[in-house]
Design a protein around this motif. Sequence first.
Motif, PDB file in Angstrom:
ATOM      1  N   ASP A 168      36.935  57.408 123.364  1.00 33.63           N
ATOM      2  CA  ASP A 168      35.595  57.982 123.488  1.00 33.63           C
ATOM      3  C   ASP A 168      35.458  58.978 122.340  1.00 33.63           C
ATOM      4  OD1 ASP A 168      33.144  58.790 124.334  1.00 33.63           O
ATOM      5  OD2 ASP A 168      33.764  59.394 126.335  1.00 33.63           O
ATOM      6  N   VAL A 169      34.753  58.584 121.288  1.00 33.88           N
ATOM      7  CA  VAL A 169      34.724  59.354 120.042  1.00 33.88           C
ATOM      8  C   VAL A 169      33.592  60.369 120.070  1.00 33.88           C
ATOM      9  CG1 VAL A 169      34.453  59.209 117.548  1.00 33.88           C
ATOM     10  CG2 VAL A 169      35.753  57.456 118.755  1.00 33.88           C
ATOM     11  N   ARG A 170      33.915  61.601 119.632  1.00 34.76           N
ATOM     12  CA  ARG A 170      32.900  62.654 119.592  1.00 34.76           C
ATOM     13  C   ARG A 170      32.898  63.404 118.264  1.00 34.76           C
ATOM     14  NH1 ARG A 170      35.819  63.244 124.496  1.00 34.76           N
ATOM     15  NH2 ARG A 170      34.602  62.689 126.338  1.00 34.76           N
ATOM     16  N   SER A 171      34.070  63.533 117.648  1.00 40.30           N
ATOM     17  CA  SER A 171      34.223  64.482 116.545  1.00 40.30           C
ATOM     18  C   SER A 171      34.556  63.857 115.195  1.00 40.30           C
ATOM     19  CB  SER A 171      35.339  65.490 116.896  1.00 40.30           C
ATOM     20  OG  SER A 171      35.116  66.093 118.135  1.00 40.30           O
ATOM     21  N   GLN A 172      34.804  62.575 115.127  1.00 45.59           N
ATOM     22  CA  GLN A 172      35.351  61.993 113.912  1.00 45.59           C
ATOM     23  C   GLN A 172      34.387  61.059 113.187  1.00 45.59           C
ATOM     24  OE1 GLN A 172      37.166  61.509 117.020  1.00 45.59           O
ATOM     25  NE2 GLN A 172      38.195  63.463 116.719  1.00 45.59           N
ATOM     26  N   PHE A 173      33.098  61.149 113.465  1.00 42.00           N
ATOM     27  CA  PHE A 173      32.160  60.198 112.880  1.00 42.00           C
ATOM     28  C   PHE A 173      31.970  60.420 111.381  1.00 42.00           C
ATOM     29  CE2 PHE A 173      30.650  59.866 117.333  1.00 42.00           C
ATOM     30  CZ  PHE A 173      30.747  58.483 117.460  1.00 42.00           C
ATOM     31  N   LEU A 174      31.841  59.313 110.659  1.00 41.94           N
ATOM     32  CA  LEU A 174      31.491  59.312 109.248  1.00 41.94           C
ATOM     33  C   LEU A 174      30.022  58.918 109.106  1.00 41.94           C
ATOM     34  CD1 LEU A 174      34.657  57.437 107.881  1.00 41.94           C
ATOM     35  CD2 LEU A 174      34.228  59.921 107.872  1.00 41.94           C
ATOM     36  N   PRO A 175      29.370  59.301 108.018  1.00 42.49           N
ATOM     37  CA  PRO A 175      27.943  58.983 107.867  1.00 42.49           C
ATOM     38  C   PRO A 175      27.663  57.550 107.430  1.00 42.49           C
ATOM     39  CG  PRO A 175      28.723  60.211 105.972  1.00 42.49           C
ATOM     40  CD  PRO A 175      29.864  60.179 106.940  1.00 42.49           C
ATOM     41  N   ASP A 176      28.698  56.788 107.102  1.00 45.15           N
ATOM     42  CA  ASP A 176      28.510  55.437 106.573  1.00 45.15           C
ATOM     43  C   ASP A 176      27.721  54.561 107.541  1.00 45.15           C
ATOM     44  OD1 ASP A 176      31.091  56.778 106.016  1.00 45.15           O
ATOM     45  OD2 ASP A 176      31.247  55.287 104.428  1.00 45.15           O
ATOM     46  N   PRO A 177      26.700  53.863 107.066  1.00 42.94           N
ATOM     47  CA  PRO A 177      25.942  52.973 107.951  1.00 42.94           C
ATOM     48  C   PRO A 177      26.773  51.755 108.357  1.00 42.94           C
ATOM     49  CG  PRO A 177      25.216  52.697 105.683  1.00 42.94           C
ATOM     50  CD  PRO A 177      26.161  53.872 105.684  1.00 42.94           C
ATOM     51  N   ILE A 178      26.453  51.197 109.498  1.00 38.56           N
ATOM     52  CA  ILE A 178      27.127  49.985 109.965  1.00 38.56           C
ATOM     53  C   ILE A 178      26.414  48.778 109.364  1.00 38.56           C
ATOM     54  CG2 ILE A 178      27.765  48.626 111.990  1.00 38.56           C
ATOM     55  CD1 ILE A 178      27.622  51.235 113.605  1.00 38.56           C
ATOM     56  N   PRO A 179      27.107  47.930 108.606  1.00 37.86           N
ATOM     57  CA  PRO A 179      26.458  46.752 108.028  1.00 37.86           C
ATOM     58  C   PRO A 179      25.843  45.873 109.113  1.00 37.86           C
ATOM     59  CG  PRO A 179      28.632  47.106 107.062  1.00 37.86           C
ATOM     60  CD  PRO A 179      28.529  48.034 108.229  1.00 37.86           C
ATOM     61  N   TYR A 180      24.720  45.271 108.806  1.00 33.44           N
ATOM     62  CA  TYR A 180      24.026  44.450 109.800  1.00 33.44           C
ATOM     63  C   TYR A 180      24.885  43.325 110.368  1.00 33.44           C
ATOM     64  CZ  TYR A 180      19.534  46.755 108.904  1.00 33.44           C
ATOM     65  OH  TYR A 180      18.515  47.668 108.802  1.00 33.44           O
ATOM     66  N   PRO A 181      25.687  42.616 109.558  1.00 33.08           N
ATOM     67  CA  PRO A 181      26.525  41.559 110.156  1.00 33.08           C
ATOM     68  C   PRO A 181      27.481  42.097 111.214  1.00 33.08           C
ATOM     69  CG  PRO A 181      26.422  41.287 107.774  1.00 33.08           C
ATOM     70  CD  PRO A 181      25.807  42.628 108.076  1.00 33.08           C
ATOM     71  N   VAL A 182      28.028  43.296 110.979  1.00 40.12           N
ATOM     72  CA  VAL A 182      28.945  43.895 111.949  1.00 40.12           C
ATOM     73  C   VAL A 182      28.186  44.316 113.202  1.00 40.12           C
ATOM     74  CG1 VAL A 182      30.576  45.767 112.371  1.00 40.12           C
ATOM     75  CG2 VAL A 182      30.469  44.688 110.106  1.00 40.12           C
ATOM     76  N   LEU A 183      27.046  44.978 113.018  1.00 45.13           N
ATOM     77  CA  LEU A 183      26.248  45.408 114.167  1.00 45.13           C
ATOM     78  C   LEU A 183      25.808  44.218 114.999  1.00 45.13           C
ATOM     79  CD1 LEU A 183      24.844  47.643 115.751  1.00 45.13           C
ATOM     80  CD2 LEU A 183      22.925  47.503 114.126  1.00 45.13           C
ATOM     81  N   ALA A 184      25.450  43.141 114.322  1.00 47.55           N
ATOM     82  CA  ALA A 184      25.036  41.928 115.045  1.00 47.55           C
ATOM     83  C   ALA A 184      26.188  41.382 115.878  1.00 47.55           C
ATOM     84  CB  ALA A 184      24.537  40.874 114.064  1.00 47.55           C
ATOM     85  N   ARG A 185      27.407  41.402 115.338  1.00 42.48           N
ATOM     86  CA  ARG A 185      28.557  40.915 116.104  1.00 42.48           C
ATOM     87  C   ARG A 185      28.785  41.762 117.348  1.00 42.48           C
ATOM     88  NH1 ARG A 185      30.969  40.023 110.860  1.00 42.48           N
ATOM     89  NH2 ARG A 185      32.226  41.948 110.973  1.00 42.48           N
ATOM     90  N   LEU A 186      28.624  43.071 117.217  1.00 39.14           N
ATOM     91  CA  LEU A 186      28.822  43.952 118.365  1.00 39.14           C
ATOM     92  C   LEU A 186      27.785  43.686 119.453  1.00 39.14           C
ATOM     93  CD1 LEU A 186      29.598  47.378 116.621  1.00 39.14           C
ATOM     94  CD2 LEU A 186      31.158  45.524 117.229  1.00 39.14           C
ATOM     95  N   LEU A 187      26.535  43.528 119.045  1.00 36.72           N
ATOM     96  CA  LEU A 187      25.475  43.286 120.028  1.00 36.72           C
ATOM     97  C   LEU A 187      25.631  41.917 120.679  1.00 36.72           C
ATOM     98  CD1 LEU A 187      22.507  44.845 118.030  1.00 36.72           C
ATOM     99  CD2 LEU A 187      23.608  45.794 120.072  1.00 36.72           C
ATOM    100  N   LYS A 188      26.079  40.938 119.897  1.00 35.53           N
ATOM    101  CA  LYS A 188      26.341  39.613 120.474  1.00 35.53           C
ATOM    102  C   LYS A 188      27.463  39.690 121.508  1.00 35.53           C
ATOM    103  CE  LYS A 188      24.867  36.762 116.525  1.00 35.53           C
ATOM    104  NZ  LYS A 188      25.344  35.847 115.446  1.00 35.53           N
ATOM    105  N   ALA A 189      28.510  40.475 121.187  1.00 34.74           N
ATOM    106  CA  ALA A 189      29.612  40.630 122.141  1.00 34.74           C
ATOM    107  C   ALA A 189      29.114  41.260 123.434  1.00 34.74           C
ATOM    108  CB  ALA A 189      30.717  41.493 121.524  1.00 34.74           C
ATOM    109  N   ALA A 190      28.264  42.280 123.319  1.00 37.13           N
ATOM    110  CA  ALA A 190      27.707  42.916 124.516  1.00 37.13           C
ATOM    111  C   ALA A 190      26.862  41.932 125.317  1.00 37.13           C
ATOM    112  CB  ALA A 190      26.872  44.129 124.114  1.00 37.13           C
ATOM    113  N   HIS A 191      26.088  41.129 124.608  1.00 39.64           N
ATOM    114  CA  HIS A 191      25.193  40.180 125.262  1.00 39.64           C
ATOM    115  C   HIS A 191      25.955  39.044 125.941  1.00 39.64           C
ATOM    116  CE1 HIS A 191      21.549  38.111 126.206  1.00 39.64           C
ATOM    117  NE2 HIS A 191      21.688  37.161 125.301  1.00 39.64           N
TER     118      HIS A 191
END
Length: 232
Positions: A25-48
């Motif tokens: 459960d991450v709270r303090s270690q975030f980087l500002p780098d955006p998540i590439p759309y292909p990666v974000l799409a894979r995550l949302l597909k996994a959730a779905h």
Amino acid sequence: MTDHNRPFSDDERAGLYRAIYERRDVRSQFLPDPIPYPVLARLLKAAHHAPSVGFMQPWDFVLIDSLEVRQQVLASFHEENAKAAHNYTGERQQTYRNLKLQGIIESPLNLCITCDRSRGGDHVLGRNSIVEMDLFSTCLAVQNFWLAARAEGIGVGWVSILDQDKLADILHLPGHVYPLAYLCVGYVSEFLDQPELETKGWRSRLPLESLIHHNTWSEALDDQALLDQFEK
């Protein structure tokens, strides 16, 4: 044997268990780098692809990158967190106040996974006796997203110290849609070896053998061969 029917290889199985054991459960270690759309799409597909009672798929995904919206959510967090601090006294309260419990602004993306409690109609198969099964199903989508994110090297933090009614208003949710999980999402500088609340001395992981019962609640498991496996 088709590919879908074969057992996982040793490497595949190890990867699954690694994601489970190293999820944080991450709270303090975030980087500002955006998540590439292909990666974000894979995550949302996994959730779905989470299981759901009656295949009702009650989840929706609200992607939040607006600073204005996130500032409103952060204000709700601060209000609720101040209330929560009063549940503790003395040193325990000071420890609580020193905990970092959200990364709403620091993370490049916030995600609210909601539960549409009307999806599937009035009579959803399997939900007649336990009406909360839609909420439980949505939790499985959260877990799918979280484990897939860890496999992608992306951190996730669940912000639960929020007023759900205010959150629903901020996100303009319909009345029948419940904001189940508000998540901070992004690449991180590191994944901690242990859960942060454990390293900060808030709580420790309970021994598994103390949580297993046999046939009924009052009968402890006495199968030593199985109990020995928990030590490995």
